[in-house]
Every structure is written in structure tokens, then in C-alpha cells.
Design an enzyme around this catalytic site. Structure first.
Site, PDB file in Angstrom:
ATOM      1  N   TYR A 228      -9.769 -10.562  -6.848  1.00 36.66           N
ATOM      2  CA  TYR A 228      -8.821 -10.607  -7.963  1.00 36.66           C
ATOM      3  C   TYR A 228      -9.033 -11.837  -8.839  1.00 36.66           C
ATOM      4  CZ  TYR A 228      -6.809  -6.916  -5.235  1.00 36.66           C
ATOM      5  OH  TYR A 228      -6.650  -5.753  -4.516  1.00 36.66           O
TER       6      TYR A 228
ATOM      7  N   HIS B 221      -3.006   2.384  -5.573  1.00 37.69           N
ATOM      8  CA  HIS B 221      -3.766   1.167  -5.290  1.00 37.69           C
ATOM      9  C   HIS B 221      -4.052   0.398  -6.580  1.00 37.69           C
ATOM     10  CE1 HIS B 221      -5.187  -0.508  -1.548  1.00 37.69           C
ATOM     11  NE2 HIS B 221      -6.221  -1.030  -2.161  1.00 37.69           N
TER      12      HIS B 221
ATOM     13  N   HIS C 151      -3.836  -9.112   3.471  1.00 33.09           N
ATOM     14  CA  HIS C 151      -5.276  -9.156   3.733  1.00 33.09           C
ATOM     15  C   HIS C 151      -5.570 -10.057   4.916  1.00 33.09           C
ATOM     16  CE1 HIS C 151      -6.352  -8.033  -0.701  1.00 33.09           C
ATOM     17  NE2 HIS C 151      -6.153  -6.966   0.052  1.00 33.09           N
TER      18      HIS C 151
ATOM     19  N   ARG D 296       0.845  -1.194   0.000  1.00 35.54           N
ATOM     20  CA  ARG D 296       0.000   0.000   0.000  1.00 35.54           C
ATOM     21  C   ARG D 296       0.883   1.248   0.000  1.00 35.54           C
ATOM     22  NH1 ARG D 296      -1.979  -3.596   3.963  1.00 35.54           N
ATOM     23  NH2 ARG D 296      -4.093  -4.396   3.545  1.00 35.54           N
TER      24      ARG D 296
ATOM     25  N   ARG E 129      -1.306  -1.944  -7.073  1.00 38.34           N
ATOM     26  CA  ARG E 129      -1.483  -3.085  -6.162  1.00 38.34           C
ATOM     27  C   ARG E 129      -2.488  -4.071  -6.757  1.00 38.34           C
ATOM     28  NH1 ARG E 129      -1.398  -4.508  -0.540  1.00 38.34           N
ATOM     29  NH2 ARG E 129      -3.427  -5.009   0.363  1.00 38.34           N
TER      30      ARG E 129
ATOM     31  N   LYS F 288      -1.424  -2.532   8.117  1.00 40.72           N
ATOM     32  CA  LYS F 288      -2.553  -2.083   8.924  1.00 40.72           C
ATOM     33  C   LYS F 288      -2.506  -2.730  10.306  1.00 40.72           C
ATOM     34  CE  LYS F 288      -5.899  -0.978   5.286  1.00 40.72           C
ATOM     35  NZ  LYS F 288      -7.250  -1.254   4.756  1.00 40.72           N
TER      36      LYS F 288
END
Length: 320
Positions: A301, A266, A292, A172, A269, A196
């Protein structure tokens, strides 16, 4: 929490004055998000914006205490959003903000009953993310590297390295800006990334990415100042690069390529994840690289790849 929709409130709240019985819990909740859950400033802003909107709506209807907000008040607030034609993703974010806040308020003993527990989430239509084709990604990066070779300033080398790292590792933009010199593990060809929730993970990076990083590091000292510290990527004044600078740079490079979608970091990504799956990588590996928490997030995806195959089939097969 993913912020989903845009961060702007449905109405300006700068002139709003809320009862202390509502503002104090809101401030305590924001402290909880930052200190305990380690949410990003952008996520905290999204929560605050949503909850200020909710409390403003409640105050307009005579509610002055947190315990007076019931499920009817929450439904009325969400209905206002639908009436204002807010996007489904924004409504879903409102719902999620209310759910997280009132669950916390209940756990803290501020209210006896969680009024958001009975709320139903807004349905968000699944939209496939726009992405680049493999040939487009190769052209974008090759052009950036070629441009760097003719740039008298360090900017070209830095930008080429940023583009290579974003696409090569799939990290990210905030994670990229947080990279330090010590994040580079050349022995293993990996980057150590703080994602995150302050969760650290290791992501691989290929030879083109390392060559671009070496090109930038050979010029980094030209911008280095006392404020640079250990930051890998610097702005022109020597401080750690700002995510807004990275986003603007990525947009500029993509706009310079005729026919390319106007994506931000993004989008690179998304492209990396899609191309990994198209190349045969398994879903769990892609999930781990992207950081994730849920496999369901990564599964989007697979839909991108399937949709691309379907378009190619329809265009090429005589009996499609």
C-alpha cells in the site's frame, strides 16, 4: 496460505482415478489443514486442486507411491503449467502447495526426503492493486446511504452498512459475514473480528459506520428468522449473509458509479489501507488493523500511495 491465483485446475479432474497410496495422504493432509491449521474451505480447495493436478501428472508418468515423487517430477509438473501459459501467480501457488504438502508428509514420516525443498518459486511480477480515490469512496458511500433512505425494504440499509463497514474497518468479506451482534463494542467504537487462522483482533470503526449499522439494526427484525441467530448481517431469507451475496452487491454498487473501477469487497479493503497511509497512519498500525501477519504484505500500500503521488506530480509539475 494466500491462494494467490485462481482456484480452477489446469485440467478437469472429475474423471481422474488416483492410486490409494496418493489419495489417502491427500485426504489426511486436507484434514490437517482444516482441523490443525484452521484453514478456510477456499484455501483447502486450492491445496486439493493443486495436489490432485500434481498426483494426476505423476500417475500419468507411472508413479503410484508418494515416495516416488522426486524433484524432477515436481519440475515436470510445473513445466506443464508454464507450457499451458498459466499465470505466474498460479504457478507460484502450485509451488507453495507442493512445498507445504511435502514438508507435512516428511514430518509425518510418510516420506524420507522432502523433494520440494529444492524447488525454486515462480517469479510473480508485482502488480499494484486497483483502488478508489478518497472522493470516489466518499461518493460511493454517500450514494448508498441516500439510496437506503428511499428503500422500502431492509436491503438498502443493510447494503449501506456493509459498504461502510468494509471501507471503514478494512476487514475481509469473510470476516464481515462472520460478525455477530456481540462483535460490536460501542463503548470503544470497535469491532471484534475473527480473522485467518481463527485469530481474533479488534478494529476501529468511525461514526459513519456506526450510523449505518444503527440504520440496518432498525430494519434487521424484518428479515430475522429462527435461523438468524446472532448474525449481524442477514440475507433476505433471514440466514447469515453469504460472501457471494456481499461480493455481488459491492460490484453492483461500483458499476452504478460512472468511471469507477469494478472492484469487489477486497478493493474497499485496499482503498481503506491506502487512504490510511496517505493520511499519515504508520505502517505497523495499518498492519494490525488489516490483520496481516507480515509487514511486507502491508507494504504494497505504500507503493500504491507513492505511485499516485508520482502520477499527480507528472501531470501537474512543469518540470516533471
Amino acid at each position: 496460505m494466500s491462494t494467490g491465483g485462481p482456484l480452477e485446475p489446469r485440467a478437469t479432474v472429475e474423471a481422474m482415478t488416483l492410486p490409494a497410496a496418493l489419495t489417502v495422504p491427500l485426504e489426511d493432509f486436507c484434514v490437517h489443514l482444516r482441523a490443525d491449521l484452521r484453514r478456510s474451505p477456499r484455501t483447502v480447495t486450492a491445496y486439493r486442486t493443486d495436489l490432485e493436478s500434481l498426483f494426476d501428472h505423476a500417475a500419468d508418468n507411472g508413479v503410484t507411491r508418494l515416495a516416488e515423487i522426486d524433484v524432477s517430477a515436481l519440475r515436470s509438473w510445473l513445466a506443464d503449467g508454464r507450457g499451458a501459459a498459466e499465470a505466474p501467480a498460479t504457478l507460484q501457488r502450485h509451488w507453495a502447495s507442493a512445498r507445504v504438502f511435502f514438508r507435512w508428509a516428511c514430518a509425518e514420516g510418510l516420506i524420507g526426503v522432502d523433494p520440494a525443498a529444492r524447488l525454486k518459486a515462480a517469479k510473480v511480477p508485482r502488480r499494484l492493486p486497483r483502488t478508489l480515490g478518497v472522493d470516489q469512496a466518499r461518493r460511493l458511500l454517500d450514494d448508498a446511504v441516500a439510496s437506503a433512505s428511499t428503500d422500502d425494504s431492509p436491503q438498502g440499509a443493510r447494503d449501506a452498512a456493509i459498504l461502510e463497514v468494509l471501507y471503514g474497518s478494512g476487514i475481509r468479506v469473510g470476516e464481515l459475514c462472520g460478525l455477530d451482534l456481540s462483535s460490536l463494542d460501542r463503548a470503544r467504537d470497535t469491532l471484534r473480528v475473527l480473522g485467518k487462522g481463527s485469530k481474533e483482533r479488534t478494529v476501529p470503526l468511525g461514526d459513519p459506520g456506526w450510523r449505518a449499522i444503527d440504520g440496518w439494526l432498525s430494519r434487521r427484525s424484518e428479515w430475522q428468522t429462527a435461523s438468524s441467530g446472532q448474525a449481524l448481517f442477514l440475507g433476505a431469507r433471514g440466514a447469515r449473509i453469504d460472501p457471494r451475496v456481499v461480493r455481488r452487491m459491492v460490484h453492483q454498487h461500483l458499476r452504478s458509479e460512472p468511471g469507477f473501477p469494478d472492484l469487489g469487497p477486497h478493493g474497499l479493503r485496499h482503498a481503506m489501507a491506502t487512504h490510511l497511509l496517505e493520511g499519515g497512519a504508520d505502517l505497523r498500525t495499518v498492519q494490525e488493523i488489516l490483520g496481516h501477519e507480515s509487514l511486507a504484505t502491508t507494504q504494497i500500500y505504500t507503493h500504491v500511495s507513492t505511485e499516485r503521488l508520482r502520477r499527480a506530480f507528472n501531470q501537474a509539475h512543469p518540470r516533471a
